[in-house]
Write a protein that holds these residues in place. Structure first.
Motif, PDB file in Angstrom:
ATOM      1  N   VAL A  65      55.601  55.066   1.800  1.00 40.19           N
ATOM      2  CA  VAL A  65      55.957  56.239   0.989  1.00 40.19           C
ATOM      3  C   VAL A  65      57.067  55.806   0.045  1.00 40.19           C
ATOM      4  O   VAL A  65      58.034  55.171   0.473  1.00 40.19           O
ATOM      5  CB  VAL A  65      56.484  57.385   1.879  1.00 40.19           C
ATOM      6  N   GLY A  86      59.644  57.344  -3.078  1.00 40.61           N
ATOM      7  CA  GLY A  86      60.133  58.440  -3.910  1.00 40.61           C
ATOM      8  C   GLY A  86      60.895  57.843  -5.076  1.00 40.61           C
ATOM      9  O   GLY A  86      60.326  57.370  -6.056  1.00 40.61           O
ATOM     10  N   GLY A  87      62.224  57.801  -4.943  1.00 42.30           N
ATOM     11  CA  GLY A  87      63.057  57.206  -5.995  1.00 42.30           C
ATOM     12  C   GLY A  87      63.000  55.684  -6.006  1.00 42.30           C
ATOM     13  O   GLY A  87      63.452  55.051  -6.960  1.00 42.30           O
ATOM     14  N   GLY A  88      62.497  55.079  -4.933  1.00 34.12           N
ATOM     15  CA  GLY A  88      62.337  53.620  -4.883  1.00 34.12           C
ATOM     16  C   GLY A  88      63.640  52.848  -4.730  1.00 34.12           C
ATOM     17  O   GLY A  88      63.692  51.657  -5.022  1.00 34.12           O
ATOM     18  N   HIS A  89      64.711  53.499  -4.234  1.00 27.69           N
ATOM     19  CA  HIS A  89      66.031  52.853  -4.196  1.00 27.69           C
ATOM     20  C   HIS A  89      66.366  52.172  -2.867  1.00 27.69           C
ATOM     21  O   HIS A  89      67.514  51.787  -2.654  1.00 27.69           O
ATOM     22  CB  HIS A  89      67.125  53.874  -4.501  1.00 27.69           C
ATOM     23  N   SER A  90      65.416  52.055  -1.974  1.00 24.83           N
ATOM     24  CA  SER A  90      65.736  51.433  -0.685  1.00 24.83           C
ATOM     25  C   SER A  90      66.267  50.010  -0.875  1.00 24.83           C
ATOM     26  O   SER A  90      65.634  49.187  -1.535  1.00 24.83           O
ATOM     27  CB  SER A  90      64.476  51.379   0.183  1.00 24.83           C
ATOM     28  N   THR A  96      62.034  49.378   2.177  1.00 21.70           N
ATOM     29  CA  THR A  96      61.159  50.160   3.052  1.00 21.70           C
ATOM     30  C   THR A  96      60.162  51.035   2.292  1.00 21.70           C
ATOM     31  O   THR A  96      59.369  51.726   2.930  1.00 21.70           O
ATOM     32  CB  THR A  96      61.991  51.032   4.016  1.00 21.70           C
ATOM     33  N   SER A  97      60.203  51.010   0.963  1.00 21.47           N
ATOM     34  CA  SER A  97      59.211  51.802   0.231  1.00 21.47           C
ATOM     35  C   SER A  97      58.192  50.918  -0.474  1.00 21.47           C
ATOM     36  O   SER A  97      57.552  51.338  -1.425  1.00 21.47           O
ATOM     37  CB  SER A  97      59.903  52.737  -0.766  1.00 21.47           C
ATOM     38  N   GLY A 134      75.546  59.891  -5.139  1.00 19.66           N
ATOM     39  CA  GLY A 134      76.343  59.531  -6.293  1.00 19.66           C
ATOM     40  C   GLY A 134      75.453  59.052  -7.438  1.00 19.66           C
ATOM     41  O   GLY A 134      75.628  59.442  -8.590  1.00 19.66           O
ATOM     42  N   GLY A 172      66.251  59.043  -5.078  1.00 19.62           N
ATOM     43  CA  GLY A 172      65.319  60.111  -4.734  1.00 19.62           C
ATOM     44  C   GLY A 172      65.937  61.107  -3.760  1.00 19.62           C
ATOM     45  O   GLY A 172      66.727  60.747  -2.891  1.00 19.62           O
ATOM     46  N   GLY A 190      64.481  60.551  -0.015  1.00 21.61           N
ATOM     47  CA  GLY A 190      64.975  59.309   0.597  1.00 21.61           C
ATOM     48  C   GLY A 190      66.434  59.415   0.976  1.00 21.61           C
ATOM     49  O   GLY A 190      66.854  58.940   2.032  1.00 21.61           O
ATOM     50  N   PHE A 230      75.294  60.520   1.068  1.00 20.63           N
ATOM     51  CA  PHE A 230      76.679  60.803   0.685  1.00 20.63           C
ATOM     52  C   PHE A 230      76.784  60.806  -0.837  1.00 20.63           C
ATOM     53  O   PHE A 230      76.230  59.935  -1.496  1.00 20.63           O
ATOM     54  CB  PHE A 230      77.633  59.739   1.236  1.00 20.63           C
ATOM     55  N   GLY A 260      60.507  57.473   5.873  1.00 22.00           N
ATOM     56  CA  GLY A 260      59.256  56.777   6.160  1.00 22.00           C
ATOM     57  C   GLY A 260      58.944  56.600   7.624  1.00 22.00           C
ATOM     58  O   GLY A 260      58.131  55.738   7.985  1.00 22.00           O
ATOM     59  N   VAL A 309      57.680  63.926   3.714  1.00 24.75           N
ATOM     60  CA  VAL A 309      58.341  65.173   3.317  1.00 24.75           C
ATOM     61  C   VAL A 309      57.850  65.522   1.918  1.00 24.75           C
ATOM     62  O   VAL A 309      57.828  64.667   1.031  1.00 24.75           O
ATOM     63  CB  VAL A 309      59.873  64.993   3.320  1.00 24.75           C
ATOM     64  N   TYR A 368      76.040  52.755   8.039  1.00 27.29           N
ATOM     65  CA  TYR A 368      75.179  53.752   7.380  1.00 27.29           C
ATOM     66  C   TYR A 368      73.847  53.098   7.038  1.00 27.29           C
ATOM     67  O   TYR A 368      73.783  52.166   6.247  1.00 27.29           O
ATOM     68  CB  TYR A 368      75.904  54.251   6.130  1.00 27.29           C
TER      69      TYR A 368
HETATM   70  C1  FAD Z   1      71.752  52.109  -7.144  1.00 27.70           C
HETATM   71  C2  FAD Z   1      71.817  52.774  -5.792  1.00 27.70           C
HETATM   72  C3  FAD Z   1      72.776  53.732  -5.569  1.00 27.70           C
HETATM   73  C4  FAD Z   1      72.852  54.388  -4.338  1.00 27.70           C
HETATM   74  N1  FAD Z   1      73.798  55.348  -4.165  1.00 27.70           N
HETATM   75  C5  FAD Z   1      73.862  56.022  -3.004  1.00 27.70           C
HETATM   76  C6  FAD Z   1      74.813  57.061  -2.818  1.00 27.70           C
HETATM   77  O1  FAD Z   1      75.596  57.385  -3.692  1.00 27.70           O
HETATM   78  N2  FAD Z   1      74.839  57.679  -1.612  1.00 27.70           N
HETATM   79  C7  FAD Z   1      73.979  57.368  -0.618  1.00 27.70           C
HETATM   80  O2  FAD Z   1      74.046  57.996   0.432  1.00 27.70           O
HETATM   81  N3  FAD Z   1      73.056  56.399  -0.777  1.00 27.70           N
HETATM   82  C8  FAD Z   1      72.968  55.735  -1.935  1.00 27.70           C
HETATM   83  N4  FAD Z   1      72.035  54.748  -2.093  1.00 27.70           N
HETATM   84  C9  FAD Z   1      71.092  54.492  -1.003  1.00 27.70           C
HETATM   85  C10 FAD Z   1      69.926  55.494  -1.113  1.00 27.70           C
HETATM   86  O3  FAD Z   1      70.381  56.784  -0.813  1.00 27.70           O
HETATM   87  C11 FAD Z   1      68.833  55.189  -0.118  1.00 27.70           C
HETATM   88  O4  FAD Z   1      68.350  53.919  -0.371  1.00 27.70           O
HETATM   89  C12 FAD Z   1      67.704  56.214  -0.197  1.00 27.70           C
HETATM   90  O5  FAD Z   1      66.909  56.098   0.942  1.00 27.70           O
HETATM   91  C13 FAD Z   1      66.877  56.045  -1.442  1.00 27.70           C
HETATM   92  O6  FAD Z   1      65.910  57.041  -1.561  1.00 27.70           O
HETATM   93  P1  FAD Z   1      64.767  56.861  -2.660  1.00 27.70           P
HETATM   94  O7  FAD Z   1      63.801  57.984  -2.531  1.00 27.70           O
HETATM   95  O8  FAD Z   1      65.388  56.627  -3.965  1.00 27.70           O
HETATM   96  O9  FAD Z   1      64.146  55.497  -2.226  1.00 27.70           O
HETATM   97  P2  FAD Z   1      62.747  55.034  -1.641  1.00 27.70           P
HETATM   98  O10 FAD Z   1      62.886  53.564  -1.617  1.00 27.70           O
HETATM   99  O11 FAD Z   1      61.631  55.613  -2.393  1.00 27.70           O
HETATM  100  O12 FAD Z   1      62.757  55.631  -0.193  1.00 27.70           O
HETATM  101  C14 FAD Z   1      63.684  55.249   0.776  1.00 27.70           C
HETATM  102  C15 FAD Z   1      63.070  55.439   2.156  1.00 27.70           C
HETATM  103  O13 FAD Z   1      62.711  56.810   2.324  1.00 27.70           O
HETATM  104  C16 FAD Z   1      61.310  56.938   2.498  1.00 27.70           C
HETATM  105  N5  FAD Z   1      60.870  58.104   1.747  1.00 27.70           N
HETATM  106  C17 FAD Z   1      61.015  58.345   0.423  1.00 27.70           C
HETATM  107  N6  FAD Z   1      60.471  59.528   0.121  1.00 27.70           N
HETATM  108  C18 FAD Z   1      59.976  60.026   1.272  1.00 27.70           C
HETATM  109  C19 FAD Z   1      59.287  61.222   1.596  1.00 27.70           C
HETATM  110  N7  FAD Z   1      58.992  62.131   0.674  1.00 27.70           N
HETATM  111  N8  FAD Z   1      58.918  61.424   2.881  1.00 27.70           N
HETATM  112  C20 FAD Z   1      59.198  60.502   3.828  1.00 27.70           C
HETATM  113  N9  FAD Z   1      59.834  59.346   3.583  1.00 27.70           N
HETATM  114  C21 FAD Z   1      60.223  59.128   2.311  1.00 27.70           C
HETATM  115  C22 FAD Z   1      60.691  55.658   1.987  1.00 27.70           C
HETATM  116  O14 FAD Z   1      59.489  55.393   2.660  1.00 27.70           O
HETATM  117  C23 FAD Z   1      61.770  54.664   2.318  1.00 27.70           C
HETATM  118  O15 FAD Z   1      61.648  54.282   3.659  1.00 27.70           O
HETATM  119  C24 FAD Z   1      71.932  54.077  -3.306  1.00 27.70           C
HETATM  120  C25 FAD Z   1      70.965  53.092  -3.537  1.00 27.70           C
HETATM  121  C26 FAD Z   1      70.903  52.452  -4.768  1.00 27.70           C
HETATM  122  C27 FAD Z   1      69.861  51.404  -5.000  1.00 27.70           C
END
Ligand code: FAD
Length: 607
Positions: free
Chosen positions: A143, A145-149, A153-154, A218, A223, A226, A233, A280, A285, A549
């Motif tokens: 899965v 979303g924002g792809g920021h893992s 893990t995405s 921040g 996403g 995620g 935080f 994931g 969700v 964390y």
């Molecule tokens: C530049 C950067 C800045 C960041 N800043 C912060 C910050 O300020 N505070 C903080 O707490 N963290 C921060 N992070 C960490 C970030 O919050 C986590 O990596 C978060 O999980 C990213 O979510 P995503 O949807 O963008 O990423 P994704 O890589 O898409 O998802 C992260 C994980 O969640 C799962 N997931 C995504 N969407 C769903 C869904 N709909 N249902 C079930 N599972 C799902 C994915 O499978 C994956 O395992 C930052 C990361 C980066 C790269």
């Protein structure tokens, strides 16, 4: 009870007590459910007609994924390839490409790999169809979303991806009550967000347009789902708590293809698990509703960089800023970072809420006066800058653009004007990680008698690498209701007593194995990883436990169950086993992943 019934019972009853604290957790040998996933080329891989049926079921939104990096491997010298490596410095470009992730890899840990197919979901029904298809065909499912893992893990090779990017509707409520909670909970202001939205879009709807505050992350391009699934935080978490703790309700498609509402009244176990239990791992969700808060009058920031003239002066500088933090900043007004760097440099990038310009200046005056009194010891390299601004336009891109160097715009032709990101996140766009470690620092180190040990450890750490205190990622000093709400989540309770999360990390520019001229620099990366290891070792020797964390931590964390969830892990695993008994949802260091090979394709242990 016969063996089969015992295994079925294991789906709902934790087999280890909540108090179980030994790690790694022993895994019984018996396996249940499919023991391996199918790859392209395997005889069980779905036929073209099966994929076409899925495509029909999801309204034509099945994508055969082609990573732009694959084309680069073919033609590394091409103009397209050069453009690609430039474009990957834009987080919006990365987020809009189904085959890419924000972090392109982590040397010796993982490399971003495109899925074979992706469902670019627009509706909950699309998600259901994809989940059912993956389960029935024994596919590796991911899965994004924002792809920021940071942990990768995405993404997974040879997988089917559910991509939620296009599910981004946002609805602001004046009075929300969770389904089934009528009469039990007071209606409260809230916002419902589809899972693929990013925080910048939510701040635009909730703060800029509706004049309310919502606790998110921040980074503007992270996403929503995620972040909440990880805990989450933001800069002002010391006042408003964790994003997950603000969750009122979620809609989630579980491994059986059912759509469940999870809140305090319906599926409360699942509700608890998705608050910080990790992305994931429990289902997909599709929608989240989080409470909103009154907006303070002002937000603001304080920046300065100070260089000390000698090691001795630097020790005193570290001692002074730690004491000053304890005296003046250890409260809900203040968050973000105090960084200690090699070369005897202190970098301050703090934010505040609920104070005006004069109050913020008055708060910092004693520290700035202390610095000014010893010009022979301390030179101010930049700042000090103290800036307060009205809170409502704080995330308004037009307002932000007035401050030089604060944000960067999405430079693609036709990109929405609201697509901006903090300049401070530029380094992370398309990065390849070299190392990343974190640990929660107990507030006990702010007691006068214990400050010196922290100061010594921070000084010693900077002999190896930079370390940064993220003061908004520890909840000690937050209001009691924010701490109580965090206690109702799955996250490691170590966060409740921590005044900060200390992070040490290093990354390189966009790079990809197999693209000549753009290969990750492995030698430098390994040197950096070693330096980070040494720096964090200096700090860890002080700490009672390894709490960290999960979203911002070490890929190689050996005791990850303990580090991310502490005593909550046994309960988390029990929830996992209830809603995903065959481990359809597996991610690196997620609940239940100890039962699977690193690539998530082969079961190596049972329940
Ligand atoms: C530049 C950067 C800045 C960041 N800043 C912060 C910050 O300020 N505070 C903080 O707490 N963290 C921060 N992070 C960490 C970030 O919050 C986590 O990596 C978060 O999980 C990213 O979510 P995503 O949807 O963008 O990423 P994704 O890589 O898409 O998802 C992260 C994980 O969640 C799962 N997931 C995504 N969407 C769903 C869904 N709909 N249902 C079930 N599972 C799902 C994915 O499978 C994956 O395992 C930052 C990361 C980066 C790269």
């Amino acid at each position: 009870m016969n063996r089969r019934r015992l295994l079925q019972a294991g789906a709902v009853i934790p087999l280890v007590p909540d108090s179980w604290r030994g790690w790694p957790r022993p895994v019984p040998a018996a396996a249940v459910g499919p023991s391996s996933r199918v790859r392209p080329g395997d005889s069980e891989w779905p036929a073209a007609a099966d994929w076409e049926r899925l495509n029909q079921d999801v309204g034509g939104r099945l994508i055969k994924v082609e990573s732009p990096l694959a084309a680069c491997i073919e033609a590394p010298e091409s103009a397209t390839c050069t453009q690609l490596f430039g474009a990957m410095k834009n987080p919006y470009y990365l987020g809009d490409d189904v085959g890419l992730t924000q972090t392109l890899g982590w040397v010796d840990a993982w490399t971003s790999r495109a899925s074979v197919y992706a469902v670019a979901a627009r509706t909950t029904e699309d998600v259901i169809a994809a989940v059912n298809f993956a389960r029935e065909h024994h596919l590796r499912l991911v899965v994004k979303g924002g792809g920021h893992s940071y942990q990768g893990t995405s993404n997974a090779a040879d997988s089917l991806l559910i991509w939620t990017r296009r599910m981004n509707a946002i609805t602001v409520h004046d009075a929300f009550v969770g389904t089934g909670c009528e009469g039990q909970f007071e209606p409260q202001p809230a916002v419902t967000v589809e899972a693929g939205a990013i925080w910048g879009q939510v701040y635009d709807a909730v703060t800029t347009k509706a004049g309310r505050y919502v606790q998110g992350g921040g980074c503007l391009t992270v996403g929503v789902a995620g972040l909440i699934l990880s805990g989450g935080f933001g800069s002002f978490s010391k006042a408003y708590g964790m994003a997950a703790a603000s969750l009122l309700e979620a809609e989630i498609v579980t491994a059986d293809g059912a759509v469940r509402i999870a809140n305090a009244c319906t599926h409360p176990d699942l509700f608890w698990a998705i608050k910080g239990g990790g992305g994931g791992s429990f289902g997909v969700v599709t929608k989240l509703t989080v409470r909103t808060h009154d907006l303070p009058d002002f937000f603001g920031a304080v920046f300065t960089t100070v260089e000390a003239a000698s090691d001795d002066a630097y020790r005193r500088l570290i001692g002074r800023i730690i004491a000053f933090y304890g005296e003046a900043l250890f409260n809900p007004h203040w968050g973000e970072q105090i960084a200690f760097r090699p070369g005897n440099v202190l970098d301050i990038a703090m934010v505040f809420q609920g104070l005006d310009q004069q109050q913020a200046e008055t708060t910092w005056r004693p520290f700035f006066d202390w610095l000014a009194a010893s010009p022979q010891d301390f030179s101010i390299e930049s700042g000090p800058t103290v800036l307060a601004a009205p809170a409502q336009p704080f995330w308004d891109p037009q307002f932000l653009a007035q401050v030089p160097g604060l944000v960067v715009a999405d430079d693609r032709p036709g990109a929405p004007e609201t697509n901006v990101f903090w300049a401070s996140n530029l380094e992370e766009a398309g990065q390849v990680l070299h190392g990343y470690q974190s640990a929660w620092l107990p507030a006990a180190f702010l007691q006068q008698a214990r400050q010196h040990s922290l100061v010594d450890a921070l000084f010693a750490a900077t002999r190896h690498w930079s370390v940064s205190l993220h003061t908004n990622k520890g909840l000690a000093g937050a209001p009691a209701d924010a701490i109580d709400a965090a206690r109702q989540t799955a996250i490691n309770p170590a966060v409740l007593d921590a005044f900060a999360l200390i992070i040490s990390a290093a990354e390189g520019p966009p790079a990809y194995p197999g693209v000549p001229g753009h290969e990750p620099d492995r030698t430098t990366a390994r040197n950096h990883a070693e330096a980070i290891d040494k720096a964090m070792h200096e700090v860890r020797t002080l700490l009672p436990s390894s709490g960290a964390y999960l979203a911002e931590s070490d890929f190689f964390e050996a005791a990850w169950q303990e580090a991310f969830w502490g005593p909550n892990y046994a309960k988390l695993l029990a929830v996992k086993d209830t809603y995903d008994p065959d481990d359809l949802f597996i991610v690196h260091h997620g609940a239940g992943s100890e039962r699977w090979s690193a690539d998530g394709f082969t079961r190596v242990g049972g329940r």
